[in-house]
Design a protein around this motif. Structure first.
Motif, short mmCIF file in Angstrom:
data_model
loop_
_atom_site.label_atom_id
_atom_site.label_comp_id
_atom_site.label_asym_id
_atom_site.label_seq_id
_atom_site.Cartn_x
_atom_site.Cartn_y
_atom_site.Cartn_z
N UNK A 6 0.75 -1.21 0.08
CA UNK A 6 0.39 -0.06 0.22
C UNK A 6 0.51 1.06 0.08
N UNK A 7 2.46 1.30 0.79
CA UNK A 7 2.61 1.81 0.93
C UNK A 7 3.43 2.20 -0.05
N UNK A 8 3.59 1.08 -1.22
CA UNK A 8 4.13 1.52 -2.34
C UNK A 8 3.70 2.47 -3.37
N UNK A 9 2.06 1.55 -3.38
CA UNK A 9 0.89 2.45 -4.77
C UNK A 9 0.73 4.00 -4.48
N UNK A 10 0.63 4.18 -2.96
CA UNK A 10 0.19 5.55 -2.32
C UNK A 10 1.17 6.03 -2.58
N UNK A 11 2.24 5.64 -2.68
CA UNK A 11 3.55 7.00 -3.20
C UNK A 11 3.16 6.59 -4.55
N UNK A 12 2.80 6.14 -5.53
CA UNK A 12 2.72 6.11 -6.67
C UNK A 12 1.79 7.16 -7.35
N UNK A 13 1.22 6.89 -6.40
CA UNK A 13 -0.43 8.16 -6.59
C UNK A 13 -0.17 9.54 -6.07
N UNK A 14 0.87 9.57 -4.94
CA UNK A 14 1.61 10.67 -4.63
C UNK A 14 0.06 11.31 -3.89
N UNK A 15 0.05 10.44 -3.00
CA UNK A 15 -1.22 10.50 -2.23
C UNK A 15 -1.37 11.80 -1.09
N UNK A 16 -2.22 11.93 -0.20
CA UNK A 16 -2.63 12.66 0.59
C UNK A 16 -3.07 11.93 1.50
N UNK A 17 -3.93 12.02 1.22
CA UNK A 17 -4.85 10.96 2.07
C UNK A 17 -5.22 9.55 1.35
N UNK A 18 -4.93 8.68 2.99
CA UNK A 18 -5.18 7.10 1.95
C UNK A 18 -6.53 6.53 3.33
N UNK A 19 -6.46 5.56 2.05
CA UNK A 19 -7.55 4.88 2.94
C UNK A 19 -7.77 4.25 2.96
N UNK A 20 -7.47 2.49 3.75
CA UNK A 20 -7.58 1.71 3.64
C UNK A 20 -8.50 1.18 4.05
N UNK A 21 -9.11 -0.11 3.92
CA UNK A 21 -10.46 -0.72 4.04
C UNK A 21 -9.73 -2.58 4.69
N UNK A 22 -10.34 -2.93 5.26
CA UNK A 22 -9.77 -4.56 6.01
C UNK A 22 -10.88 -5.02 6.52
#
Length: 162
Positions: free
Chosen positions: A78-94
């Motif tokens: 998730x960190x890697x994908x969020x970095x690629x997307x240049x995310x300011x907000x990360x929302x994870x649904x488990x």
């Protein structure tokens, strides 16, 4: 409208967790759409179920509906994908939750795995479970503050979005 009872919510969660992986992936895309985000692609989505810009912030959404708590390997992805997307907000649904630090491993746990990286304090993080979204509790309300208004979607709305 009344919230479903905890017994009903547990049954809903258990039913979702029993779905096959393709159905779970499609459900993740639908959750992203309902949250006002653009759903990721079908099939191999590169670790992104939804993305969008809300209030000037890049929002990245990932849904992992497993019966096990999400741990370090998922946090890494998730960190890697969020970095690629240049995310300011990360929302994870488990499906059921996230690993936590322990007395013997105080730096362990899902959230620490995301935070203890370069730029790990540079994004807002919302860690939701299926129970949170059906209970509509404070954790869910906090995440909504970083999202557009929820969409109530019909089958036609979803089909039109494809």
């Amino acid at each position: 409208m009344n919230r479903p009872s905890s017994k009903v919510i547990r049954s809903i969660v258990q039913g979702i967790l029993k779905l096959d992986s393709q159905e779970k992936q499609e459900l993740g895309r639908k959750y992203a759409f309902a949250l006002g985000l653009s759903p990721g692609s079908r099939g191999s989505d590169g670790g992104m179920d939804g993305v969008g810009t809300v209030k000037g912030n890049r929002v990245y959404f990932q849904c992992r509906l497993t019966a096990d708590k999400l741990g370090a390997p998922v946090a890494d992805a998730i960190y890697g994908a969020a970095q690629r997307e240049k995310a300011d907000v990360i929302i994870v649904l488990a499906g059921v939750g996230y690993t936590k630090p322990t007395p013997s491993k105080p730096k362990a746990g899902f959230e620490n795995c995301l935070r203890n990286r370069p730029g790990g304090d540079g994004f807002k993080l919302h860690l939701l479970t299926l129970s949170d979204i059906y209970e509509k509790n404070q954790v869910f309300d906090d995440a909504l503050a970083d999202l557009p208004s929820l969409r109530k979607i019909t089958r036609k709305d979803w089909e039109d979005s494809e």
